[in-house]
Design a protein around this motif. Structure first.
Motif, short mmCIF file in Angstrom:
data_model
loop_
_atom_site.label_atom_id
_atom_site.label_comp_id
_atom_site.label_asym_id
_atom_site.label_seq_id
_atom_site.Cartn_x
_atom_site.Cartn_y
_atom_site.Cartn_z
N ASP A 14 0.82 -1.21 0.00
CA ASP A 14 0.00 0.00 0.00
C ASP A 14 0.85 1.26 0.00
O ASP A 14 0.38 2.33 0.38
N THR A 15 2.10 1.14 -0.43
CA THR A 15 3.04 2.26 -0.33
C THR A 15 3.56 2.68 -1.70
O THR A 15 3.90 1.84 -2.54
N VAL A 16 3.64 4.00 -1.91
CA VAL A 16 4.26 4.59 -3.09
C VAL A 16 5.47 5.39 -2.64
O VAL A 16 5.34 6.28 -1.79
N VAL A 17 6.64 5.05 -3.17
CA VAL A 17 7.86 5.82 -2.89
C VAL A 17 8.20 6.63 -4.13
O VAL A 17 8.33 6.07 -5.23
N VAL A 18 8.35 7.94 -3.96
CA VAL A 18 8.69 8.83 -5.08
C VAL A 18 10.08 9.40 -4.82
O VAL A 18 10.27 10.20 -3.90
#
Length: 395
Positions: free
Chosen positions: A307-311
């Motif tokens: 459930d994680t987005v790393v930008v």
């Protein structure tokens, strides 16, 4: 046959005169002796003086060099010049001239004085310069600098916040849909539309074969976003935009947003996200770059990878351990993290970047590309939904 008269503009000047006037302003004072034969007066003369102070040349200094004109060594004279250019040129041109003055004439040092800051036209590039100087600012200047930065931040928020919230709320809503909802969570409008083929005339109703609804939100935050931002000097505009977007993302209750900035050290500015100006003054522009260390910190804070987005926002000029950086990205992706690599978050187009590192990320299925602030909401919406990213076409 007599020649037709030249067309005359609204101010009575012929098209030929207007062309000569423009060339005279472009070429500078030497143009009068070089063939335009055009003298300047009034506002034109004042414009020419302002342009010459920045772009003019002085006689050869004996070493074969041509030196630029100047604004004088004092803040008052520079402040007067800033007032002049705001009088005679539109805001977009003023911002370009200010940037050139900082680069060509050492105007940055004078920005440490309050009267200078009150005279400038605020923009993203000026904010980057102020952030690089703020450690050296005297106390009397810091509050004025914060006022200038806040004006730019508020302008960016007005331009970007509404569209960003709308795009991300829609993405979160779609990401949270389920085909096995509890009765109270059924979205009847979408369920009916999805089941129109199963309409039963004999009963006068739709018999739903597939229910569409929303997942229960009782567990709390559904998605996590980590913005990992390179604060080396070349990334100044990206740092400004990332701070504004970080504050906007943090305002969405369905997102748990973390903002991490790095050079050779790592700083977690998440607790300042309620005020992007505080975030910006918590950065330290101009250091080296250790992407691997920053990603290690971000990885250690991820609790729900799927459930994680790393930008990652960086030009990828890694000063740390390249192979470890790529292994870390691969590990995050293998755990379910959606990883996004942006070479810049600004309106300045494609920056200089490390092509070898970009190719390494691409081999892992992570395209690295420059992103404008207007495109960022679409990028984030796609990432949150798990859709392919709308990567802009390469120029």
């Amino acid at each position: 046959m007599r020649n037709a008269p030249a067309p005359v503009g609204a101010d009575g000047a012929s098209a030929q005169d207007e062309r000569l006037r423009r060339w005279r302003l472009v070429l500078g004072a030497e143009a009068a002796a070089d063939g335009t034969g055009r003298a300047l007066a009034g506002a034109d003369a004042a414009m020419d003086t302002a342009l010459s102070a920045l772009y003019g040349t002085r006689p050869d200094d004996g070493r074969g060099a041509r030196r630029a004109g100047g604004l004088g060594a004092s803040a008052p004279s520079a402040a007067r010049w800033l007032g002049d250019i705001r009088t005679y040129f539109p805001s977009s041109v003023v911002q370009v001239m200010q940037r050139d003055a900082i680069d060509r004439l050492g105007l940055a040092a004078l920005l440490l004085e309050p009267e200078m800051l009150e005279a400038v036209e605020p923009d993203v590039h000026l904010v980057g310069t102020l952030l690089s100087l703020h450690q050296a600012m005297p106390e009397t200047t810091r509050e004025t600098a914060r006022t200038v930065v806040r004006k730019v931040v508020e302008d960016l928020e007005r331009r970007l916040a509404t569209r960003t919230r709308s795009a991300l709320r829609g993405a979160l809503d779609r990401a949270a849909r389920t085909t096995r909802p509890r009765h109270r969570d059924i979205d009847w409008n979408r369920t009916i539309r999805a089941n129109l083929r199963s309409y039963r005339p004999e009963f006068g109703t739709v018999v739903p074969e597939r229910l569409i609804g929303h997942a229960r939100a009782a567990q709390g935050v559904r998605k996590e976003v980590v913005l990992c931002v390179d604060q080396s000097g070349s990334m100044a505009a990206s740092v400004v935009h990332a701070s504004v977007f970080g504050a906007v993302l943090a305002s969405l209750r369905s997102l748990d947003t973390r903002l991490v900035v790095f050079d050779t050290a790592v700083a977690d500015l998440t607790d300042r996200l309620d005020d992007p100006v505080d975030v910006l003054f918590g950065t330290r522009l101009g250091g080296g770059t250790d992407i691997n260390r920053a990603l290690a910190y971000c990885q250690s804070r991820i609790t729900r990878p799927a459930d994680t987005v790393v930008v990652l926002i960086s030009d990828l000029y890694e000063g740390g351990i390249r192979d470890e950086m790529l292994k870390r990205v691969a590990a995050m992706r293998a755990s379910g993290v959606c990883f996004v690599a942006l070479l810049a978050l600004s309106d300045e187009g494609a920056p200089a970047y490390d092509r070898e590192h970009a190719a390494g990320l691409a081999a892992l299925g992570v395209p690295a590309f420059a992103c404008t602030p207007d495109l960022f909401p679409e990028i984030m919406a796609a990432a949150l939904e798990g859709r392919p990213l709308p990567v802009p076409a390469a120029e």
